[in-house]
Scaffold this motif. Structure first.
Motif, PDB file in Angstrom:
ATOM      1  N   THR A  12       0.827  -1.207   0.000  1.00 57.29           N
ATOM      2  CA  THR A  12       0.000   0.000   0.000  1.00 57.29           C
ATOM      3  C   THR A  12       0.854   1.246   0.000  1.00 57.29           C
ATOM      4  OG1 THR A  12      -1.692  -1.177   1.224  1.00 57.29           O
ATOM      5  CG2 THR A  12      -1.844   1.223   1.207  1.00 57.29           C
ATOM      6  N   LYS A  13       1.900   1.213   0.836  1.00 53.32           N
ATOM      7  CA  LYS A  13       2.799   2.374   0.906  1.00 53.32           C
ATOM      8  C   LYS A  13       3.445   2.645  -0.447  1.00 53.32           C
ATOM      9  CE  LYS A  13       7.385   3.616   2.181  1.00 53.32           C
ATOM     10  NZ  LYS A  13       8.699   3.072   2.510  1.00 53.32           N
ATOM     11  N   MET A  14       3.955   1.590  -1.098  1.00 53.09           N
ATOM     12  CA  MET A  14       4.672   1.771  -2.360  1.00 53.09           C
ATOM     13  C   MET A  14       3.738   2.291  -3.441  1.00 53.09           C
ATOM     14  SD  MET A  14       7.097  -1.624  -2.337  1.00 53.09           S
ATOM     15  CE  MET A  14       7.777  -1.236  -3.944  1.00 53.09           C
ATOM     16  N   LYS A  15       2.534   1.762  -3.499  1.00 58.23           N
ATOM     17  CA  LYS A  15       1.584   2.197  -4.527  1.00 58.23           C
ATOM     18  C   LYS A  15       1.153   3.641  -4.297  1.00 58.23           C
ATOM     19  CE  LYS A  15      -0.274  -2.400  -5.502  1.00 58.23           C
ATOM     20  NZ  LYS A  15      -1.457  -3.275  -5.417  1.00 58.23           N
ATOM     21  N   LEU A  16       0.884   3.964  -3.040  1.00 60.59           N
ATOM     22  CA  LEU A  16       0.444   5.326  -2.736  1.00 60.59           C
ATOM     23  C   LEU A  16       1.557   6.328  -2.990  1.00 60.59           C
ATOM     24  CD1 LEU A  16      -1.858   7.031  -1.712  1.00 60.59           C
ATOM     25  CD2 LEU A  16      -1.066   6.647   0.621  1.00 60.59           C
ATOM     26  N   ALA A  17       2.785   5.971  -2.619  1.00 56.68           N
ATOM     27  CA  ALA A  17       3.912   6.870  -2.858  1.00 56.68           C
ATOM     28  C   ALA A  17       4.112   7.080  -4.337  1.00 56.68           C
ATOM     29  CB  ALA A  17       5.187   6.303  -2.222  1.00 56.68           C
ATOM     30  N   ALA A  18       3.997   5.994  -5.125  1.00 54.47           N
ATOM     31  CA  ALA A  18       4.157   6.121  -6.580  1.00 54.47           C
ATOM     32  C   ALA A  18       3.066   6.990  -7.165  1.00 54.47           C
ATOM     33  CB  ALA A  18       4.132   4.732  -7.225  1.00 54.47           C
ATOM     34  N   ALA A  19       1.847   6.814  -6.665  1.00 51.48           N
ATOM     35  CA  ALA A  19       0.732   7.626  -7.174  1.00 51.48           C
ATOM     36  C   ALA A  19       0.950   9.094  -6.872  1.00 51.48           C
ATOM     37  CB  ALA A  19      -0.581   7.153  -6.544  1.00 51.48           C
ATOM     38  N   MET A  20       1.358   9.381  -5.643  1.00 44.87           N
ATOM     39  CA  MET A  20       1.574  10.783  -5.277  1.00 44.87           C
ATOM     40  C   MET A  20       2.730  11.387  -6.057  1.00 44.87           C
ATOM     41  SD  MET A  20      -0.703  11.783  -3.349  1.00 44.87           S
ATOM     42  CE  MET A  20       0.106  13.338  -3.073  1.00 44.87           C
ATOM     43  N   ASP A  21       3.742  10.574  -6.369  1.00 52.47           N
ATOM     44  CA  ASP A  21       4.869  11.097  -7.155  1.00 52.47           C
ATOM     45  C   ASP A  21       4.407  11.499  -8.539  1.00 52.47           C
ATOM     46  OD1 ASP A  21       7.830  11.464  -7.478  1.00 52.47           O
ATOM     47  OD2 ASP A  21       7.479  10.006  -9.085  1.00 52.47           O
ATOM     48  N   SER A 134     -25.662  19.320  -6.508  1.00 50.96           N
ATOM     49  CA  SER A 134     -24.314  19.711  -6.900  1.00 50.96           C
ATOM     50  C   SER A 134     -23.319  19.320  -5.807  1.00 50.96           C
ATOM     51  CB  SER A 134     -24.255  21.222  -7.131  1.00 50.96           C
ATOM     52  OG  SER A 134     -25.145  21.606  -8.158  1.00 50.96           O
ATOM     53  N   TRP A 135     -22.124  18.975  -6.231  1.00 52.79           N
ATOM     54  CA  TRP A 135     -21.074  18.593  -5.279  1.00 52.79           C
ATOM     55  C   TRP A 135     -19.739  19.067  -5.796  1.00 52.79           C
ATOM     56  CZ3 TRP A 135     -16.844  15.162  -5.853  1.00 52.79           C
ATOM     57  CH2 TRP A 135     -16.142  14.891  -4.683  1.00 52.79           C
ATOM     58  N   TRP A 136     -18.919  19.593  -4.887  1.00 56.83           N
ATOM     59  CA  TRP A 136     -17.575  20.042  -5.227  1.00 56.83           C
ATOM     60  C   TRP A 136     -16.559  19.227  -4.444  1.00 56.83           C
ATOM     61  CZ3 TRP A 136     -19.545  25.529  -3.853  1.00 56.83           C
ATOM     62  CH2 TRP A 136     -20.332  26.021  -4.908  1.00 56.83           C
ATOM     63  N   PRO A 137     -15.501  18.764  -5.097  1.00 52.96           N
ATOM     64  CA  PRO A 137     -14.446  18.035  -4.382  1.00 52.96           C
ATOM     65  C   PRO A 137     -13.809  18.892  -3.300  1.00 52.96           C
ATOM     66  CG  PRO A 137     -14.218  17.782  -6.769  1.00 52.96           C
ATOM     67  CD  PRO A 137     -15.261  18.846  -6.545  1.00 52.96           C
ATOM     68  N   ASP A 138     -13.269  18.230  -2.279  1.00 49.21           N
ATOM     69  CA  ASP A 138     -12.599  18.937  -1.187  1.00 49.21           C
ATOM     70  C   ASP A 138     -11.471  19.824  -1.703  1.00 49.21           C
ATOM     71  OD1 ASP A 138     -14.214  17.911   0.742  1.00 49.21           O
ATOM     72  OD2 ASP A 138     -12.829  16.333   1.387  1.00 49.21           O
ATOM     73  N   SER A 139     -10.792  19.374  -2.767  1.00 48.84           N
ATOM     74  CA  SER A 139      -9.681  20.167  -3.294  1.00 48.84           C
ATOM     75  C   SER A 139     -10.153  21.530  -3.763  1.00 48.84           C
ATOM     76  CB  SER A 139      -8.998  19.425  -4.452  1.00 48.84           C
ATOM     77  OG  SER A 139      -9.929  19.068  -5.448  1.00 48.84           O
ATOM     78  N   PRO A 244      -6.145  16.005  -2.322  1.00 49.40           N
ATOM     79  CA  PRO A 244      -6.194  17.046  -1.288  1.00 49.40           C
ATOM     80  C   PRO A 244      -5.397  16.709  -0.038  1.00 49.40           C
ATOM     81  CG  PRO A 244      -8.240  15.809  -1.283  1.00 49.40           C
ATOM     82  CD  PRO A 244      -7.428  15.276  -2.437  1.00 49.40           C
ATOM     83  N   ILE A 245      -4.077  16.522  -0.200  1.00 48.51           N
ATOM     84  CA  ILE A 245      -3.181  16.322   0.942  1.00 48.51           C
ATOM     85  C   ILE A 245      -2.332  17.575   1.080  1.00 48.51           C
ATOM     86  CG2 ILE A 245      -1.267  14.969   1.850  1.00 48.51           C
ATOM     87  CD1 ILE A 245      -2.432  12.521   0.505  1.00 48.51           C
ATOM     88  N   ASP A 246      -2.555  18.288   2.180  1.00 48.79           N
ATOM     89  CA  ASP A 246      -1.977  19.625   2.349  1.00 48.79           C
ATOM     90  C   ASP A 246      -0.615  19.536   3.027  1.00 48.79           C
ATOM     91  OD1 ASP A 246      -1.562  22.293   2.433  1.00 48.79           O
ATOM     92  OD2 ASP A 246      -3.209  22.783   3.797  1.00 48.79           O
ATOM     93  N   LEU A 247       0.396  19.097   2.274  1.00 48.01           N
ATOM     94  CA  LEU A 247       1.770  19.034   2.765  1.00 48.01           C
ATOM     95  C   LEU A 247       2.641  19.955   1.917  1.00 48.01           C
ATOM     96  CD1 LEU A 247       2.168  15.183   3.307  1.00 48.01           C
ATOM     97  CD2 LEU A 247       1.900  16.936   5.070  1.00 48.01           C
ATOM     98  N   PRO A 248       3.644  20.602   2.522  1.00 45.87           N
ATOM     99  CA  PRO A 248       4.503  21.522   1.766  1.00 45.87           C
ATOM    100  C   PRO A 248       5.090  20.863   0.518  1.00 45.87           C
ATOM    101  CG  PRO A 248       4.964  21.695   4.112  1.00 45.87           C
ATOM    102  CD  PRO A 248       4.014  20.536   3.948  1.00 45.87           C
ATOM    103  N   GLY A 249       5.045  21.594  -0.592  1.00 49.26           N
ATOM    104  CA  GLY A 249       5.605  21.093  -1.840  1.00 49.26           C
ATOM    105  C   GLY A 249       4.604  20.467  -2.777  1.00 49.26           C
ATOM    106  N   THR A 250       3.395  20.161  -2.286  1.00 49.63           N
ATOM    107  CA  THR A 250       2.393  19.553  -3.161  1.00 49.63           C
ATOM    108  C   THR A 250       1.648  20.624  -3.946  1.00 49.63           C
ATOM    109  OG1 THR A 250       0.644  19.629  -1.489  1.00 49.63           O
ATOM    110  CG2 THR A 250       2.049  17.663  -1.532  1.00 49.63           C
ATOM    111  N   THR A 251       1.089  20.203  -5.068  1.00 50.28           N
ATOM    112  CA  THR A 251       0.262  21.105  -5.875  1.00 50.28           C
ATOM    113  C   THR A 251      -0.902  21.637  -5.045  1.00 50.28           C
ATOM    114  OG1 THR A 251       0.839  19.921  -7.891  1.00 50.28           O
ATOM    115  CG2 THR A 251      -1.135  21.282  -7.973  1.00 50.28           C
TER     116      THR A 251
END
Length: 502
Positions: A12-21, A134-139, A244-251
């Motif tokens: 799970t960690k490897m897949k999620l990290a790859a996705a976020m990259d 209507s619905w808006w994503p958290d992002s 929508p992960i609010d960490l420094p450096g992310t879009t």
């Protein structure tokens, strides 16, 4: 810990990290990876709980499909297909495998049903407030809306948003906008195109549409003040469809910061305009902000809605303008016919006389070209809804709380609605045009975008001025296109221009 559990955590960690990259190249920090590692386990168990419905009872006949990775779902597949310039592939792969009517997926961390075809579009457009809202994503909410108002329902926000648009976009109001659009288009071309032999169409079209929106929505005309809004707005919109992960450096983190700055500057402008109305006893609105202030809306509410107006009116029209320029360059016979139509309009005008409402009504073929461009390169992917009750569609149950998604890509390049769909053919829009609910860049039915006519006038006015001022050729006919989420030419559509000799 059991070896099998360890392997789940590692995978799970490897897949999620790859996705976020893939989403954000600026996340190499070890701390981030550790946080994501820990979060992955929590997401996994929440995801499994959500998947199972969290309790007993009969299993509903859900739409066929798969949810993909925990939390990430199939968002990565969707984004990668979009960045490769083939967002429709995400749809066609799944409609072929699962169902041509509706399929299940998980996007942006949500269970989602993608409704397909003209029938699916019609169902969602007509089922507003009966089956869906209507619905808006958290992002989007976290990046662009004031935190004090994010708990308001999307239904309430959408209803308010539309309530203020119709008066602003009535024909009598739009007719007054056309000379302003015309003058600003001429000034823009003279200042940003004429001094050069080569220009990039995409950034310049965004510059024009943003300046026009500032002028019409807020009476902002100063170049430096416009730029103070434009720069953070570009950063904010870039993160609208990010994880929508609010960490420094992310879009997403950059989008949140930019959204905060936009709201601060908007609040200052709105407060200033409010004080001017009170001090001067102003009774006639000069722009959209004035109108909303006079109707008693709060500064925060107005700020949220102005941001929404900018997204709807700016990004979509600038994208449409860019690809009209591109396709006209590719099809000389179409270019010549459009040019003749525009020159005929020009010949009927006195020197220096601005365009009027009746002039734009003569640009019928030009609008057919614009529509065919928006079919092949749609400025927006579609829109989200949320199920407000359990309901059945095409034999499948859509549970309350699930999100629904209609996409232009289920019809725009579907040979069922548009034979030989990859062929550029503006005649498709002559006469009666396409089948209802098959051409949906502005939505459809009761959910038709109220800004459609505004966009039409803005596009036609700019194309008229461009065609009667310059001729052009592409500098890179094979330029790659990405959808992030709108189509974007990777080099900004560079062209070589020459003045038209009248």
């Amino acid at each position: 810990m059991h070896p099998f559990s360890i392997s789940i955590f590692i995978a799970t960690k490897m897949k999620l990290a790859a996705a976020m990259d893939a989403f954000d190249s600026l996340m190499p920090y070890l701390l981030h990876l550790v946080l994501l590692y820990v979060s992955a386990g929590l997401f996994y168990f929440l995801y499994k709980h959500k998947s199972s419905g969290g309790g007993g009872g009969a299993t509903p006949n859900l739409p066929p499909g798969k949810k993909g990775l925990p939390y990430i779902g199939e968002t990565l597949d969707f984004v990668l297909a979009s960045r490769r310039g083939t967002p429709e592939k995400f749809v066609t792969d799944r409609t072929t495998k699962y169902s041509p009517d509706v399929f299940r997926t998980s996007l942006l961390g949500e269970d989602m049903a993608v409704f397909c075809g003209a029938a699916g579009n019609k169902f969602l457009f007509s089922g507003q407030n009966k089956y869906v809202t209507s619905w808006w994503p958290d992002s989007i909410k976290k990046a662009l809306m004031d935190p004090s108002s994010v708990d308001n329902s999307s239904k309430e926000e959408s209803t308010k948003l539309r309530a203020y648009l119709p008066p602003f976009l009535k024909p009598e109001s739009l007719q007054h906008f056309i000379p302003v659009m015309d003058i600003m288009a001429k000034e823009h071309l003279n200042q940003h195109w004429s001094p050069y032999n080569e220009v990039q169409v995409f950034p310049l079209s965004k510059k024009y549409t943003f300046a026009l929106a500032c002028r019409l929505f807020m009476s902002v005309t100063d170049d430096s003040e416009i730029e103070n809004f434009a720069k953070p707005f570009a950063l904010a919109t870039a993160g609208l469809m990010s994880v929508p992960i609010d960490l420094p450096g992310t879009t997403f983190n950059r989008a949140v910061k930019a959204g905060r700055l936009i709201r601060q500057r908007l609040l200052a402008l709105i407060t200033k305009k409010k004080n001017e109305i009170l001090d001067k006893g102003k009774r006639v609105a000069s722009d959209l902000v004035d109108s909303m202030l006079m109707d008693g809306m709060t500064e925060v509410e107005i700020g949220n809605k102005i941001v929404g107006f900018f997204i709807a009116s700016h990004d979509t029209t600038s994208t449409a303008i860019t690809f009209i320029v591109s396709y006209l360059s590719d099809y000389p016979e179409v270019y010549n016919r459009v040019l003749e139509e525009q020159m005929e309009v020009l010949r009927c005008k006195e020197a220096g006389e601005p365009l009027r409402w009746e002039d734009l009504q003569k640009m019928k073929y030009t609008w057919c070209v614009a529509c065919e461009v928006m079919r092949l390169a749609p400025p927006a992917n579609g829109s989200f809804r949320e199920a407000i009750t359990d309901f059945t569609y095409a034999g499948y149950t859509i549970p309350k709380g699930w999100k629904a998604f209609w996409m232009v890509h289920t019809t725009h390049k579907n040979p069922k609605y548009f034979p030989d769909p990859e062929r550029f053919d503006p005649s498709r829009f002559e006469g009666n045009g396409p089948a209802p609910y098959s051409f949906v860049p502005f939505g459809g039915g009761p959910r038709m975008c109220p800004g459609k006519e505004y966009a039409r006038l803005e596009i036609l006015t700019f194309i008229h001025n461009l065609l009667t001022t310059f001729k052009w050729v592409k500098l890179n006919p094979n330029e790659k296109i990405s959808y992030i989420p709108s189509p974007i030419p990777k080099e900004g559509l560079p062209i070589k221009i020459q003045p038209v000799l009248n």
